[in-house]
Design an enzyme around this catalytic site. Structure first.
Site, short mmCIF file in Angstrom:
data_model
loop_
_atom_site.label_atom_id
_atom_site.label_comp_id
_atom_site.label_asym_id
_atom_site.label_seq_id
_atom_site.Cartn_x
_atom_site.Cartn_y
_atom_site.Cartn_z
N PRO A 122 0.82 -1.21 0.00
CA PRO A 122 0.00 0.00 0.00
C PRO A 122 0.85 1.26 0.00
CG PRO A 122 -0.07 -1.09 2.14
CD PRO A 122 0.59 -2.04 1.19
N CYS A 123 0.35 2.28 -0.70
CA CYS A 123 1.10 3.53 -0.84
C CYS A 123 0.44 4.71 -0.13
CB CYS A 123 1.30 3.88 -2.31
SG CYS A 123 -0.25 4.14 -3.21
N GLN A 124 -0.70 4.47 0.56
CA GLN A 124 -1.42 5.57 1.19
C GLN A 124 -0.56 6.34 2.19
OE1 GLN A 124 -2.48 2.49 0.82
NE2 GLN A 124 -4.69 2.34 0.50
N LEU A 181 2.45 7.03 2.01
CA LEU A 181 3.45 7.85 1.33
C LEU A 181 2.83 9.00 0.57
CD1 LEU A 181 5.71 4.98 -0.02
CD2 LEU A 181 6.33 6.63 1.73
N ASN A 233 5.32 0.69 -6.60
CA ASN A 233 4.80 1.65 -5.64
C ASN A 233 4.98 3.06 -6.20
OD1 ASN A 233 4.18 2.99 -2.97
ND2 ASN A 233 4.31 0.85 -2.29
#
Length: 230
Positions: free
Chosen positions: A82-84, A86, A126
């Site tokens: 998950p990239c939330q 960042l 990502n």
């Protein structure tokens, strides 16, 4: 027809990012996703893939994925953590803020899977910030590239690039960090870039919103007049 490459997928979400993969030369044997709604959506799209809906930080979950990979002799690992955490939209975030969100370090769980399996190819994706941040490793902080090369440079060729979807036939500017690892002696080329498709080329043939509104308004007025006549 050549046999499909067997793969496992981690942080699979609803599987939208794998649409083309499943249609191409890859057969995803098993996938892992934490959120039940996303896991159900993934299974709807890919009913032939075994979905493990559980937390990858759980040792039993990780062991399940490792066993499936080894039993099926999977050659490819797909990992899209998950990239939330960042996301910098509207915020001035840096390393200190990134460390507060445990999701940003889930990629380290993938290393256990790599260590326990014998993949020929590994794909990690990502946001671009992902390859800039520092990860806690061996009592210090390193970039992911430094960690991967320290652990796997004898087994794998490791290449990292930031690619943008708009350069590959997609009408959207969507830059992503792509990490590719493959065994020595194998080959894995980067995709060929394509001419950027402008927004006008993509939807310029559609009527303008103003035209649609005027047509709807005219239709409403005409309908009202007909009702008045009756």
């Amino acid at each position: 027809m050549s046999e499909k490459i067997k793969a496992i997928s981690l942080f699979s979400s609803a599987g939208i990012g794998e649409l083309r993969i499943h249609k191409d030369k890859v057969s995803v044997i098993a996938a892992n996703e934490l959120v039940k709604q996303r896991a159900k959506c993934y299974s709807f799209f890919y009913p032939e893939t075994q979905m493990i809906c559980d937390d990858i930080t759980n040792d039993d979950t990780k062991k399940k994925m490792i066993k499936i990979a080894n039993d099926s002799k999977a050659e490819l690992l797909i990992a899209t953590p998950p990239c939330q955490g960042l996301n910098t939209l509207g915020k001035n975030k840096g390393q200190h803020q990134y460390e507060k969100d445990r999701r940003n370090f889930l990629i380290l769980e993938v290393l256990d899977v790599i260590d326990a399996c014998d993949f020929n190819y590994i794909l990690i994706e990502n946001v671009p910030k992902f390859i800039e941040m520092l990860f806690p490793y061996n009592d210090n902080y390193y970039t992911l590239e430094q960690i991967l090369k320290s652990k796997y440079r004898d087994r794998y060729i490791i290449k990292i690039k930031v690619l943008n979807a708009k350069d590959y036939g997609i009408v959207q500017s969507r830059p992503r960090a792509i990490i590719k690892m493959w065994k020595n002696g194998l080959h894995w080329a980067w995709p060929q870039s394509e001419k950027e498709i402008t927004l006008k080329e993509a939807i310029g043939h559609l009527p303008s919103l103003e035209q649609v509104k005027i047509q709807e308004l005219n239709g409403t007025l005409q309908s009202s007049k007909m009702k008045e006549q009756y």
